[in-house]
Design a protein around this motif. Structure first.
Motif, PDB file in Angstrom:
ATOM      1  N   THR A  87      14.228  78.911   9.857  1.00  0.00           N
ATOM      2  CA  THR A  87      13.863  77.976   8.791  1.00  0.00           C
ATOM      3  C   THR A  87      14.976  76.957   8.526  1.00  0.00           C
ATOM      4  O   THR A  87      14.686  75.814   8.175  1.00  0.00           O
ATOM      5  N   PHE A  88      16.228  77.343   8.700  1.00  0.00           N
ATOM      6  CA  PHE A  88      17.316  76.376   8.583  1.00  0.00           C
ATOM      7  C   PHE A  88      17.123  75.262   9.601  1.00  0.00           C
ATOM      8  O   PHE A  88      17.192  74.069   9.271  1.00  0.00           O
ATOM      9  N   ALA A  89      16.890  75.645  10.847  1.00  0.00           N
ATOM     10  CA  ALA A  89      16.727  74.651  11.905  1.00  0.00           C
ATOM     11  C   ALA A  89      15.520  73.754  11.657  1.00  0.00           C
ATOM     12  O   ALA A  89      15.592  72.524  11.790  1.00  0.00           O
ATOM     13  N   GLY A  90      14.397  74.355  11.285  1.00  0.00           N
ATOM     14  CA  GLY A  90      13.187  73.566  11.067  1.00  0.00           C
ATOM     15  C   GLY A  90      13.247  72.691   9.834  1.00  0.00           C
ATOM     16  O   GLY A  90      12.825  71.528   9.861  1.00  0.00           O
ATOM     17  N   LEU A  91      13.792  73.234   8.730  1.00  0.00           N
ATOM     18  CA  LEU A  91      13.857  72.463   7.486  1.00  0.00           C
ATOM     19  C   LEU A  91      14.845  71.314   7.578  1.00  0.00           C
ATOM     20  O   LEU A  91      14.641  70.257   6.967  1.00  0.00           O
ATOM     21  N   LEU A  92      15.927  71.507   8.320  1.00  0.00           N
ATOM     22  CA  LEU A  92      16.874  70.412   8.518  1.00  0.00           C
ATOM     23  C   LEU A  92      16.168  69.219   9.155  1.00  0.00           C
ATOM     24  O   LEU A  92      16.395  68.070   8.766  1.00  0.00           O
ATOM     25  N   VAL A  93      15.291  69.509  10.118  1.00  0.00           N
ATOM     26  CA  VAL A  93      14.581  68.427  10.808  1.00  0.00           C
ATOM     27  C   VAL A  93      13.486  67.832   9.936  1.00  0.00           C
ATOM     28  O   VAL A  93      13.428  66.617   9.722  1.00  0.00           O
ATOM     29  N   VAL A  94      12.596  68.687   9.400  1.00  0.00           N
ATOM     30  CA  VAL A  94      11.441  68.140   8.679  1.00  0.00           C
ATOM     31  C   VAL A  94      11.850  67.445   7.382  1.00  0.00           C
ATOM     32  O   VAL A  94      11.239  66.454   6.973  1.00  0.00           O
ATOM     33  N   GLY A  95      12.895  67.926   6.736  1.00  0.00           N
ATOM     34  CA  GLY A  95      13.331  67.299   5.498  1.00  0.00           C
ATOM     35  C   GLY A  95      13.933  65.917   5.704  1.00  0.00           C
ATOM     36  O   GLY A  95      13.965  65.108   4.783  1.00  0.00           O
ATOM     37  N   ASN A  96      14.406  65.654   6.918  1.00  0.00           N
ATOM     38  CA  ASN A  96      15.052  64.372   7.220  1.00  0.00           C
ATOM     39  C   ASN A  96      14.357  63.616   8.345  1.00  0.00           C
ATOM     40  O   ASN A  96      14.932  62.676   8.903  1.00  0.00           O
ATOM     41  N   LEU A  97      13.127  64.005   8.668  1.00  0.00           N
ATOM     42  CA  LEU A  97      12.487  63.471   9.871  1.00  0.00           C
ATOM     43  C   LEU A  97      12.311  61.958   9.819  1.00  0.00           C
ATOM     44  O   LEU A  97      12.628  61.239  10.785  1.00  0.00           O
ATOM     45  N   LYS A  98      11.822  61.449   8.701  1.00  0.00           N
ATOM     46  CA  LYS A  98      11.604  60.006   8.617  1.00  0.00           C
ATOM     47  C   LYS A  98      12.923  59.237   8.621  1.00  0.00           C
ATOM     48  O   LYS A  98      13.059  58.246   9.358  1.00  0.00           O
ATOM     49  N   PRO A  99      13.939  59.636   7.833  1.00  0.00           N
ATOM     50  CA  PRO A  99      15.238  58.955   7.936  1.00  0.00           C
ATOM     51  C   PRO A  99      15.879  59.075   9.315  1.00  0.00           C
ATOM     52  O   PRO A  99      16.513  58.136   9.790  1.00  0.00           O
ATOM     53  N   MET A 100      15.714  60.218   9.972  1.00  0.00           N
ATOM     54  CA  MET A 100      16.241  60.383  11.326  1.00  0.00           C
ATOM     55  C   MET A 100      15.581  59.400  12.283  1.00  0.00           C
ATOM     56  O   MET A 100      16.242  58.798  13.141  1.00  0.00           O
ATOM     57  N   ALA A 101      14.270  59.254  12.146  1.00  0.00           N
ATOM     58  CA  ALA A 101      13.547  58.323  13.002  1.00  0.00           C
ATOM     59  C   ALA A 101      14.021  56.893  12.773  1.00  0.00           C
ATOM     60  O   ALA A 101      14.223  56.126  13.727  1.00  0.00           O
ATOM     61  N   ALA A 102      14.220  56.545  11.504  1.00  0.00           N
ATOM     62  CA  ALA A 102      14.697  55.194  11.193  1.00  0.00           C
ATOM     63  C   ALA A 102      16.085  54.963  11.769  1.00  0.00           C
ATOM     64  O   ALA A 102      16.377  53.890  12.324  1.00  0.00           O
ATOM     65  N   ALA A 103      16.966  55.966  11.652  1.00  0.00           N
ATOM     66  CA  ALA A 103      18.322  55.836  12.177  1.00  0.00           C
ATOM     67  C   ALA A 103      18.332  55.702  13.693  1.00  0.00           C
ATOM     68  O   ALA A 103      19.219  55.058  14.265  1.00  0.00           O
ATOM     69  N   ALA A 104      17.333  56.297  14.358  1.00  0.00           N
ATOM     70  CA  ALA A 104      17.259  56.227  15.823  1.00  0.00           C
ATOM     71  C   ALA A 104      16.551  54.966  16.309  1.00  0.00           C
ATOM     72  O   ALA A 104      16.429  54.765  17.515  1.00  0.00           O
ATOM     73  N   GLY A 105      16.045  54.155  15.373  1.00  0.00           N
ATOM     74  CA  GLY A 105      15.368  52.927  15.765  1.00  0.00           C
ATOM     75  C   GLY A 105      13.899  53.096  16.074  1.00  0.00           C
ATOM     76  O   GLY A 105      13.283  52.195  16.677  1.00  0.00           O
ATOM     77  N   VAL A 106      13.313  54.215  15.680  1.00  0.00           N
ATOM     78  CA  VAL A 106      11.884  54.446  15.893  1.00  0.00           C
ATOM     79  C   VAL A 106      11.091  53.558  14.938  1.00  0.00           C
ATOM     80  O   VAL A 106      11.440  53.409  13.767  1.00  0.00           O
ATOM     81  N   ALA A 107      10.020  52.968  15.417  1.00  0.00           N
ATOM     82  CA  ALA A 107       9.196  52.086  14.593  1.00  0.00           C
ATOM     83  C   ALA A 107       8.621  52.847  13.404  1.00  0.00           C
ATOM     84  O   ALA A 107       8.320  54.045  13.514  1.00  0.00           O
ATOM     85  N   PRO A 108       8.466  52.188  12.244  1.00  0.00           N
ATOM     86  CA  PRO A 108       7.985  52.873  11.036  1.00  0.00           C
ATOM     87  C   PRO A 108       6.673  53.617  11.226  1.00  0.00           C
ATOM     88  O   PRO A 108       6.499  54.725  10.703  1.00  0.00           O
ATOM     89  N   TRP A 109       5.713  53.004  11.949  1.00  0.00           N
ATOM     90  CA  TRP A 109       4.434  53.680  12.136  1.00  0.00           C
ATOM     91  C   TRP A 109       4.617  54.973  12.917  1.00  0.00           C
ATOM     92  O   TRP A 109       4.023  56.004  12.580  1.00  0.00           O
ATOM     93  N   TRP A 110       5.449  54.944  13.951  1.00  0.00           N
ATOM     94  CA  TRP A 110       5.708  56.147  14.737  1.00  0.00           C
ATOM     95  C   TRP A 110       6.493  57.180  13.936  1.00  0.00           C
ATOM     96  O   TRP A 110       6.325  58.393  14.132  1.00  0.00           O
ATOM     97  N   ALA A 111       7.346  56.709  13.042  1.00  0.00           N
ATOM     98  CA  ALA A 111       8.079  57.641  12.179  1.00  0.00           C
ATOM     99  C   ALA A 111       7.107  58.402  11.287  1.00  0.00           C
ATOM    100  O   ALA A 111       7.246  59.623  11.080  1.00  0.00           O
ATOM    101  N   ALA A 112       6.109  57.698  10.744  1.00  0.00           N
ATOM    102  CA  ALA A 112       5.081  58.357   9.929  1.00  0.00           C
ATOM    103  C   ALA A 112       4.276  59.333  10.782  1.00  0.00           C
ATOM    104  O   ALA A 112       3.934  60.442  10.339  1.00  0.00           O
ATOM    105  N   MET A 113       3.963  58.930  12.013  1.00  0.00           N
ATOM    106  CA  MET A 113       3.224  59.804  12.902  1.00  0.00           C
ATOM    107  C   MET A 113       4.028  61.039  13.300  1.00  0.00           C
ATOM    108  O   MET A 113       3.460  62.098  13.592  1.00  0.00           O
ATOM    109  N   ALA A 114       5.357  60.922  13.309  1.00  0.00           N
ATOM    110  CA  ALA A 114       6.195  62.074  13.637  1.00  0.00           C
ATOM    111  C   ALA A 114       6.041  63.169  12.594  1.00  0.00           C
ATOM    112  O   ALA A 114       6.041  64.366  12.926  1.00  0.00           O
ATOM    113  N   ILE A 115       5.887  62.785  11.317  1.00  0.00           N
ATOM    114  CA  ILE A 115       5.665  63.774  10.257  1.00  0.00           C
ATOM    115  C   ILE A 115       4.334  64.474  10.485  1.00  0.00           C
ATOM    116  O   ILE A 115       4.220  65.705  10.374  1.00  0.00           O
ATOM    117  N   VAL A 116       3.319  63.691  10.811  1.00  0.00           N
ATOM    118  CA  VAL A 116       2.003  64.265  11.089  1.00  0.00           C
ATOM    119  C   VAL A 116       2.073  65.177  12.313  1.00  0.00           C
ATOM    120  O   VAL A 116       1.505  66.279  12.325  1.00  0.00           O
TER     121      VAL A 116
END
Length: 400
Positions: free
Chosen positions: A217-246
């Motif tokens: 749960t540490f590993a998974g929560l670290l990712v899911v809690g920051n998934l959208k900011p991580m995507a933005a920091a990596a240069g992923v397009a906003p629509w794809w960042a939203a799709m990553a959560i889905v």
């Protein structure tokens, strides 16, 4: 009747699982209310920690009063928490109290009730039915993330979105709670006395389950809690960042069902295997984080591995301590999830704020999951039977 209970359990878990859509609210909270990434993740961590701590006490309450009244109280607390957040000033303190504490208490009251009743209605398929029940928890993020993104994109303030969550989800939880019950044959029957705290804490299998739960749960929560900011920091397009959560939520849902099926067949071996898969998935996400579609696929794999955490441990508690003891033994194991909820997302948010990239957070996620796999394998190996299950120590307990 048992299929009505199962359907109600899934609906209830769908509503509770919306908490995994939290990162969808992070950009709006930062832009409109001035919260930092670390502050938003602290709220998320408090929500998870409160939920797990409350669940320990609730496990005994639902055995005494039944699952229905306990889940009804949870629905009222959950709805009230989000409504209060929506009516607040949107400050860090207000949201921590309303969502982190109040809605967290509601989640804790509700979460264990579906698990405790489902394994009693389907004692021969503990892993699979647990996976189906908690699949709703994983899938709930898909629904809420999509709905929240649509409302926020339309210009609705994030606090108004919280009000709608309180009203609609609170009502749905109350409706599902009314359908929860235990099999009639259990009423008045002899019950086995569960292990004492001293016995439980001396059991190395308990510690294998707790440590494995923390690592996963540490590993998974670290990712899911920051998934959208991580995507933005990596240069992923906003629509794809939203799709990553889905995608994470879809993987989480599929993983809960699949790992439940595997837990019935692999037993103990499913625990280190699931942690090793999660570590590999985090490394996969690290390797593809700069490509939109690949990032989304990597998020789905992390979600798939993360979903195992909410099936394999509950299934093994039922196998080792009996289905009747899930409500009292599983919550102490689940406390590890609460601890992970405090440190995992906050660590990810801190590393993201500090470095401006997702590299350090994903490396930490993979390392903790891999270490958990090794420790769990070491603790479980001497005790596993040829089939991978453990002897049921509840058989030695005396009827009360």
């Amino acid at each position: 009747m048992r299929y009505v209970v199962l359907a109600a359990s899934i609906l209830l878990q769908v509503c509770l699982g919306g908490l995994y859509a939290w990162s969808a609210f992070v950009p709006a909270l930062r832009a409109a209310h001035g919260l930092s990434t670390a502050q938003t993740q602290f709220i998320f961590g408090v929500l998870i920690a409160t939920f797990t701590v409350v669940m320990v006490a609730v496990g005994r309450l639902q055995e005494r009063f039944g699952p229905r009244p306990v889940a009804l109280v949870g629905g009222l607390l959950f709805g009230a928490g989000y409504l209060a957040a929506g009516l607040s000033d949107g400050s860090f303190v207000s949201l921590t109290v309303c969502i982190g504490l109040l809605a967290g208490e509601g989640t804790g009251f509700c979460y264990v009730c579906p698990l405790a009743v489902c394994v009693r209605w389907f004692p021969s398929h503990k892993g699979l039915v647990t996976g189906l029940a908690v699949a709703g928890f994983g899938g709930g993020a898909v629904l809420l993330a999509s709905w929240a993104d649509a409302l926020l994109a339309g210009g609705m303030d994030v606090l108004v979105v919280f009000r709608w969550i309180g009203l609609t989800y609170g009502a749905a939880i109350l409706a599902a709670a009314c359908a929860l019950s235990v099999p009639a044959r259990r009423i008045g029957g002899a019950r086995r006395r569960g292990p004492t705290a001293a016995t439980l804490f001396r059991d190395r299998v308990f510690w294998a389950l707790a440590l494995g739960m923390f690592a996963g749960t540490f590993a998974g929560l670290l990712v899911v809690g920051n998934l959208k900011p991580m995507a933005a920091a990596a240069g992923v397009a906003p629509w794809w960042a939203a799709m990553a959560i889905v995608a994470f939520a879809v993987g989480n849902t599929a993983g809960r069902i699949t790992w439940g099926f595997l837990a019935d067949r692999l037993g103990a071996r499913a625990i280190p295997l699931s942690l090793a898969f999660l570590a590999a998935a985090a490394l996969c996400l690290l390797g593809v984080r700069r490509w939109d579609l690949a990032f989304t696929g990597g998020a789905m794999l992390v979600g798939f591995g993360f979903g195992a955490c909410f099936v394999v441990y509950a299934a093994h508690v039922a196998s080792r301590y009996s289905p009747d003891r899930v409500g009292t033994v599983y919550p102490p194991v689940f406390l590890a999830y609460g601890l992970a909820g405090i440190v995992g997302p906050a660590a990810g948010g801190f590393l993201l704020d500090l470095t401006g990239t997702s590299l350090a957070g994903l490396v930490l996620s993979a390392a903790v999951a891999a270490l958990g796999a090794m420790v769990a394998r070491k603790l479980l190996r001497p005790l596993a039977s040829a089939a991978g299950f453990y002897p049921n120590i509840a058989a030695a307990a005396r009827p009360s």
